[in-house]
Write a protein that holds these residues in place. Structure first.
Motif: not given
Length: 535
Positions: A98-99, A422-423, A500-501, A504-507
């Motif tokens: 995911l990240f 970092g991410v 925003h964490p 990572a789910l928007r793709a």
């Protein structure tokens, strides 16, 4: 306990060894014919890997001979407690999918130190390169060679150094010729062999003990618990797993070049996400086919169906000797070799990639792709020789499994800290990253020394908790140093930080069962259910 191996078993083992080396070499020939001969085709398989190969290779590189033998030993002594090292992995593989994987693919990096330079600075890249090469040679290759040699000596009577040199040379040949494509292709085959061998032994043992009911009626129900209280003889209280494993797990599965290189060679972002999730589902199996056999052996001894074992380390060889017929012993021997060779080949290729891209090309940027491949092959040979020299000295640890995990706990905290901040944190600066890596590595080395000589120093903090405490210190250093010397986030660096964490789910994912969001949720729920059942 030495296995009385028949001629058929030796034939099966010899055919396997010849076949796997030939397959690796043929992969190298195919790569040369079907690529431009550039560095990417050698080190990253030309960015052509799809999720099945990535997942199988991740699993195979992770599982070494020490897993088959030491996890069975732990199962015999402590039940399913050490299964936590397998069942916590899917959670960190979800984090990778995911990240981290999206940024790795979007930035088109060849190595993770390269990613660290793009996010922070060249200093961070160079420091991580050195640490990664050291961990590849000492942790992945050295420990694996030693553990595999001990097993082969105990099972077949092969002298220690003969095994170390023989396996290193055989693995080094096809790794040097074929690059990552050879590594991943052979690892895919080796994963299948490994799983078949382990499942066959577990199945036969389970039938012999009287099935699941026969097992549960024979041994203490406490042995089936993976979450243990403080003071448990296993030395793994639940809170040490909950706090300590994420630190080592994120380093191992999300930031270690030896493991993540398979993801860097993915065809696209979707394949880079799906591969780790596939590996996450595979990681459910080891508790049942690596740890559980040791517990079954305990039950069989209690039932009088296996002879008493003098040394717990012999439990796997006793099971092979007394439970398997001729032919299947050769299959298990091939599985042991598969586990060893896959780990060594992956680490050799990783060390070669790190040195070639992160150190040599930085020193001589005009280096041609052909020369870079030659340098990588030389590094493969050098790394192989260094590992052969180091491996015999790693026997000073009480157990190999303990030695590997202790080493990881001391090297991982600063690396995990700089990648996570970092991410997820825009204010993480180059100064903060480099300071954390240097001070955190120094502290890890000090704690390693205190733990290694614990009889003289009186050090008594469990290694998992040591890793957690070191990470907390590194996090404080990272935040403090970044705030002390902030830097403006460039457009390139900003692209490597999640706003925003949930971003990572928007793709969008693939339709149906190929959707990474659905698979992540299913894997997460499955692991929660398993922990609920075996708590």
């Amino acid at each position: 306990m030495r296995i009385q191996i028949a001629g058929l078993d030796l034939v099966i083992l010899a055919v396997y060894l010849i076949g796997i080396v030939a397959l690796g070499c043929l992969a190298g020939v195919w790569r040369k014919k079907n690529s431009s001969g550039d560095g990417e085709s050698y080190f990253l398989a030309g960015g052509s890997l799809k999720w099945p190969m990535i997942g199988l290779a991740l699993f195979s590189t992770n599982i070494s001979t020490v897993h088959l033998v030491s996890l069975a030993e732990e199962g015999y002594k402590n039940g399913l407690a050490y299964g936590n090292f397998e069942w916590m992995a899917p959670f960190t593989l979800i984090i990778l999918a995911l990240f981290f994987a999206p940024f790795y693919i979007r930035s088109k990096v060849a190595t993770l130190p390269d990613f660290l330079e793009r996010r922070y600075s060249k200093g961070s890249r160079n420091w991580l390169s050195g640490l990664s090469i050291i961990s590849a040679i000492f942790i992945h290759i050295g420990f694996s060679l030693y553990a595999g040699a001990i097993v082969l000596e105990g099972l077949f009577g092969i002298p220690l150094m003969y095994s170390i040199i023989g396996i290193a040379v055989l693995t080094g040949v096809y790794t040097m010729i074929g690059g990552l494509m050879a590594v991943v292709l052979t690892e895919s085959v080796q994963t299948v062999v490994l799983l078949i061998g382990a499942i066959v032994l577990t199945g036969i043992a389970l039938v012999k003990v009287g099935g699941w009911s026969g097992l549960t009626e024979t041994v203490d129900p406490h042995m089936f618990s993976v979450l243990r209280p403080k003071g448990d003889p296993s030395g793994l209280p639940w809170y040490s797993i909950l706090l300590g494993y994420p630190i080592t797990g994120i380093w191992y599965w999300c930031t270690d070049q030896t493991i993540v290189q398979r993801v860097l060679g993915a065809k696209d972002e979707q394949q880079a996400r799906l591969g780790p999730l596939f590996a996450g589902f595979l990681k459910i199996l080891p508790v049942f086919i690596f740890v559980l056999p040791g517990l079954i052996a305990q039950a069989l001894i209690m039932q009088g169906k296996l002879p008493a074992i003098e040394k717990s380390a012999d439990v796997y060889s006793v099971m092979i000797t007394h439970l398997l017929p001729v032919g299947l012993k050769g299959l298990i021997a091939a599985a042991l070799m598969a586990a060893l060779m896959s780990t060594v080949s992956g680490a050799l290729n990783s060390a070669a990639t790190l040195f070639s891209y992160d150190l040599y090309k930085q020193w001589k940027p005009e280096t041609t792709e052909k020369k870079l491949i030659s340098i990588g092959r030389i590094v493969t040979i050098v790394g192989m020789v260094l590992a052969i020299c180091v491996a015999p000295f790693l026997g000073r640890y009480p157990t190999i499994f303990q030695g590997i995990n202790a080493a990881i706990c001391y090297i991982s905290p600063p690396i995990t800290a700089v990648f996570v901040f970092g991410v997820f944190w825009k204010k993480a600066s180059s100064f903060g990253s480099f300071t954390t890596l240097v001070i955190g590595s120094a502290l890890g080395f000090v704690v390693f020394g205190l733990d290694f000589y614990k009889e003289q120093t009186g050090w008594n903090i469990p290694f998992m908790m040591s890793g957690f405490y070191l990470f907390c210190i590194c996090a404080v250093i990272m935040v403090t140093a970044s705030l002390m010397k902030p830097e403006e986030l460039t457009e390139e660096k900003a692209a490597l930080v999640w706003n925003h964490p949930l971003d990572a789910l928007r793709a969008p994912g693939l339709p149906g069962f190929g959707n990474y969001k659905m698979l992540s949720a299913v894997l997460f729920v499955v692991m929660i259910i398993l922990y609920t059942i075996f708590h």
